[in-house]
Write an enzyme that holds these catalytic residues in place. Structure first.
Site, PDB file in Angstrom:
ATOM      1  N   GLN A 156      44.803 -44.223  42.469  1.00 28.49           N
ATOM      2  CA  GLN A 156      45.080 -45.577  42.965  1.00 28.49           C
ATOM      3  C   GLN A 156      43.940 -46.023  43.876  1.00 28.49           C
ATOM      4  OE1 GLN A 156      49.121 -46.315  44.514  1.00 28.49           O
ATOM      5  NE2 GLN A 156      48.192 -47.668  46.005  1.00 28.49           N
ATOM      6  N   GLY A 284      48.904 -40.678  53.864  1.00 22.24           N
ATOM      7  CA  GLY A 284      50.141 -39.998  54.243  1.00 22.24           C
ATOM      8  C   GLY A 284      50.708 -39.297  53.021  1.00 22.24           C
ATOM      9  N   GLY A 285      50.715 -40.046  51.902  1.00 19.65           N
ATOM     10  CA  GLY A 285      51.213 -39.468  50.665  1.00 19.65           C
ATOM     11  C   GLY A 285      50.782 -40.333  49.500  1.00 19.65           C
ATOM     12  N   MET A 286      50.750 -39.743  48.306  1.00 19.95           N
ATOM     13  CA  MET A 286      50.476 -40.489  47.078  1.00 19.95           C
ATOM     14  C   MET A 286      51.500 -40.061  46.041  1.00 19.95           C
ATOM     15  SD  MET A 286      48.833 -42.737  45.363  1.00 19.95           S
ATOM     16  CE  MET A 286      49.322 -43.134  43.678  1.00 19.95           C
ATOM     17  N   ASN A 288      52.134 -39.496  43.002  1.00 22.06           N
ATOM     18  CA  ASN A 288      51.901 -39.039  41.630  1.00 22.06           C
ATOM     19  C   ASN A 288      53.207 -38.501  41.045  1.00 22.06           C
ATOM     20  OD1 ASN A 288      49.081 -39.639  41.771  1.00 22.06           O
ATOM     21  ND2 ASN A 288      48.892 -37.893  43.140  1.00 22.06           N
ATOM     22  N   HIS A 311      59.545 -42.116  51.357  1.00 16.44           N
ATOM     23  CA  HIS A 311      58.759 -43.196  50.757  1.00 16.44           C
ATOM     24  C   HIS A 311      58.207 -42.784  49.390  1.00 16.44           C
ATOM     25  CE1 HIS A 311      56.066 -46.764  50.962  1.00 16.44           C
ATOM     26  NE2 HIS A 311      55.268 -45.989  50.255  1.00 16.44           N
ATOM     27  N   GLU A 312      57.552 -41.630  49.344  1.00 11.44           N
ATOM     28  CA  GLU A 312      56.943 -41.208  48.065  1.00 11.44           C
ATOM     29  C   GLU A 312      58.020 -40.962  47.008  1.00 11.44           C
ATOM     30  OE1 GLU A 312      53.969 -41.899  48.087  1.00 11.44           O
ATOM     31  OE2 GLU A 312      53.663 -41.823  50.251  1.00 11.44           O
ATOM     32  N   GLU A 334      55.096 -51.617  46.487  1.00 10.42           N
ATOM     33  CA  GLU A 334      55.214 -51.154  47.873  1.00 10.42           C
ATOM     34  C   GLU A 334      56.338 -51.825  48.667  1.00 10.42           C
ATOM     35  OE1 GLU A 334      54.060 -48.545  48.782  1.00 10.42           O
ATOM     36  OE2 GLU A 334      52.354 -48.160  47.454  1.00 10.42           O
ATOM     37  N   TYR A 401      53.772 -54.064  51.835  1.00  6.87           N
ATOM     38  CA  TYR A 401      54.815 -53.109  52.209  1.00  6.87           C
ATOM     39  C   TYR A 401      55.930 -53.788  53.000  1.00  6.87           C
ATOM     40  CZ  TYR A 401      51.371 -49.395  51.182  1.00  6.87           C
ATOM     41  OH  TYR A 401      50.470 -48.554  50.578  1.00  6.87           O
TER      42      TYR A 401
HETATM   43 ZN   LIG Z   1      53.827 -46.465  48.767  1.00  8.52          ZN
END
Ligand SMILES: [Zn+2]
Length: 627
Positions: A156, A284-286, A288, A311-312, A334, A401
């Site tokens: 991304q 923070g996170g992705m 996938n 969130h992820e 988001e 977001y």
């Molecule tokens: Zn996100």
């Protein structure tokens, strides 16, 4: 993705007639559609390259089409072959355009009269990636927590094209398989199911992703990785020395997954595992699919920073199952995810914690709207963006977001939670494994939620949310007052009416600590700072978010005794949200700038390219002076 920092490009494009086509891809999915890619790649850690082939299964949609356009960036294309039904390969001509700074290079593959419409063409592209591939980060052993190197991808927004020649548009979904070869002591993981096969050689791994996903969700990591199960469908991957702490931190994962399913329907990706990354991971996170990539800074030791995981996980529905069709519609990924994150947080950890997250998020939103205005780009505070000509990584902000979250909050307030929840569930069910744009969502909303019997709602109100700038008049009341008790205690302590030992910290969550530290003024005396530091053992370790807030106060007050902690912290994390703000604060004074440059010279090798770029913009042309 979970991020909190806003970057803006000064380049504004006056392309108001943004076509329905994805402005960030050369793909023409109405002519040819890539349905599947089979990757066969070897990881060369010495050269920092992936090398091998991608075999594309392509469907011809338009019988007149004779050229397939793919997205690439910095790829060395060796050859393009058509694999015929007989299995024989035929060399095809191709051209690779000069690179566009945002989009990369268009790869054009020419066909003559080869095949009937809808025939599945098989194209084999032999290539290797550049050592500068924007998707790939190669880490030396010193940047990991063990003696081995590490490599991972971040697709991304438009980086997949730097490691796969592909239609790199979120509107195009494809399945994939992969054969990956690594040095035998390393393990490869991907956003796909591992194929266990006794015939695999040491260092050889196979993967299959049967559900169609956009190219930006194809992801890989290679390193010294171990796995621990946390339940039937969930588990955690990470380097051996991090495994026990990570397994303990994310023990709630099965409960989170069940809460998600109760709210928005079945989890459709079979497994949900986490990959806890090395410290230089910039996000923070992705999200996938099947395997979220997570910053180690989330491992706080007390399960207090799990909002990132919620969130992820929520992206398993919004973003991965129903995907925004272009980066202009990014809020559909988001905004929905942030709304689901807060709802799940409420279910799992209570109303108060959820409202704290909302209050903090709203402050980021107000800042993002002001930043957009200050940059002369007020249109960037609209949910529907126009990012044509700009790098989507730099044009998207907390607006997608948090304004997205409040748009859904507004709909929830208007129609009531039961009706809105039923609508959401139906939305994910009826659009599973599809892409969605803002206009499509608007018409779905107007037929499915705004219907006879439901409260009448002016369409103009909806359109103000989708297309207007800033916050609409119909914004629901934003929860306030959640930090009042902390603010009062801080004021009492500063005024000398409350001893440091009497601060009511015993039940503070990290968000309250952060509020307490961030609320302290720049002229707080050294004596007061010494008192805080020794009483609460504040430094570079422990909860990474609290440490960041403390070190921001250290910078703000130029509290030299803690500079060694600041340096240690900036050397030990590479997450955007945690480091870039500290450098920004340092750059505000002459002495701070000098200190920032000194620390950065040592920290730079451990930072991701996007962090280096952001920090170097802040520290100026002398930033990379190494003496
Ligand atoms: Zn996100």
């Amino acid at each position: 993705m979970r991020k909190s920092i806003v970057l803006f490009l000064t380049l504004a494009l006056a392309d108001t007639a943004a076509a329905a086509r994805d402005p960030h891809s050369y793909a023409e999915p109405d002519r040819f559609l890539v349905r599947h890619v089979a990757l066969d790649l070897a990881a060369d850690f010495a050269a920092h390259r992936l090398e091998g082939a991608a075999e594309l299964t392509v469907e011809r949609i338009d019988s007149e089409a004779t050229e397939l356009h793919l997205d690439t960036r910095d790829l060395e294309i060796r050859s393009v072959q058509m694999i015929q039904a007989s299995g024989q390969a035929r060399i095809l001509p191709f051209t690779l355009d000069a690179p566009d700074p945002v989009l990369g290079s268009r790869l054009t593959i020419g066909f003559t009269s080869c095949c009937a419409v809808s025939d599945a063409l098989r194209l084999r592209i032999e290539y290797r990636t550049s050592a500068e591939a924007t998707a790939l980060q190669w880490l030396e052993p010193a940047q990991t927590s063990g003696p081995h190197p590490y490599m991972y991808s971040q697709g991304q927004a438009i980086h997949a094209r730097s490691w796969i020649p592909i239609q790199d548009s979120p509107a195009v979904r494809l399945t994939y398989t992969a054969r990956i070869r690594t040095p035998p002591e390393l393990t490869a993981v991907m956003s796909a199911a591992r194929v266990e096969d006794a015939d695999l050689a040491p260092g050889e791994y196979r993967f299959e992703m049967h559900q169609p996903i956009p190219a930006y969700l194809i992801a890989i990591a290679v390193g010294d990785l171990k796995f621990r199960s946390l339940g039937e469908r969930v588990g955690v991957w990470t380097e051996p020395s991090r495994l026990a702490a990570a397994a303990n931190e994310f023990a709630d994962l099965p409960r989170m997954l069940e809460a998600g399913e109760r709210m928005v329907g079945p989890y459709r990706w079979d497994r949900y595992d986490l990959l806890i990354m090395p410290h230089s991971f910039a996000f923070g996170g992705m999200e996938n699919p099947r395997l979220s990539f997570i910053s180690p800074s989330v491992v706080a030791g007390d399960r207090s920073l799990v909002a990132v995981i919620v969130h992820e996980l929520a992206h398993s529905w919004s973003g991965n199952l129903v995907t925004s069709a272009t980066w202009n519609d990014f809020w559909l990924n988001e905004g929905f995810t942030t709304y689901l994150e807060r709802r799940l947080f409420e279910t799992l950890y209570g109303e108060r914690r959820a409202r704290m997250e909302d209050a903090i998020g709203y402050e980021f939103l107000v800042q993002a709207i002001e930043d957009a205005k200050a940059a002369g780009l007020p249109q960037d505070s609209s949910l529907l963006l126009n990012l044509a000509g700009r790098d989507p990584d730099e044009g998207t902000s907390d607006v997608a977001y948090e304004k997205g979250r409040w748009f859904l909050g507004y709909l929830e307030a208007r129609f009531g939670r039961p009706a809105f929840d039923a609508f959401l569930r139906e939305y994910f069910d009826s659009h599973a494994f599809q892409s969605m744009d803002t206009a499509g969502f608007r018409s779905y909303l107007l037929t499915q939620l705004v219907r006879p019997g439901a409260p009448a709602i002016p369409v103009a109100e909806i359109d103000e949310w989708l297309y207007g700038t800033g916050m609409p008049a119909t914004t629901p009341p934003i929860p306030g007052g959640v930090f009042d008790a902390v603010d009062r205690a801080a004021a009492e302590w500063r005024a000398g009416r409350l001893a440091v030992g009497d601060l009511p910290v015993h039940d503070w969550v990290p968000q309250e600590w952060m509020r307490f530290l961030e609320g302290q003024p720049a002229d707080l005396s050294d004596a007061r700072l010494v008192e805080l530091r020794s009483h609460f053992r504040l430094g570079a370790d422990g909860n990474a978010e609290i440490a960041r807030s403390w070190l921001a106060l250290v910078v703000r007050t130029a509290f030299e005794p803690a500079y060694a902690d600041l340096e240690r912290y900036l050397l030990s994390t590479g997450r955007h949200k945690l480091v870039v703000g500290l450098y920004r604060d340092l750059a505000r004074t002459e002495a701070g700038l000098e200190l920032g440059r000194k620390i950065y010279a040592r920290a730079r090798p451990g930072y991701h390219a996007t962090i280096r770029a952001a920090v170097e913009r802040l520290l100026g042309p002398d930033a990379i002076r190494t003496s």
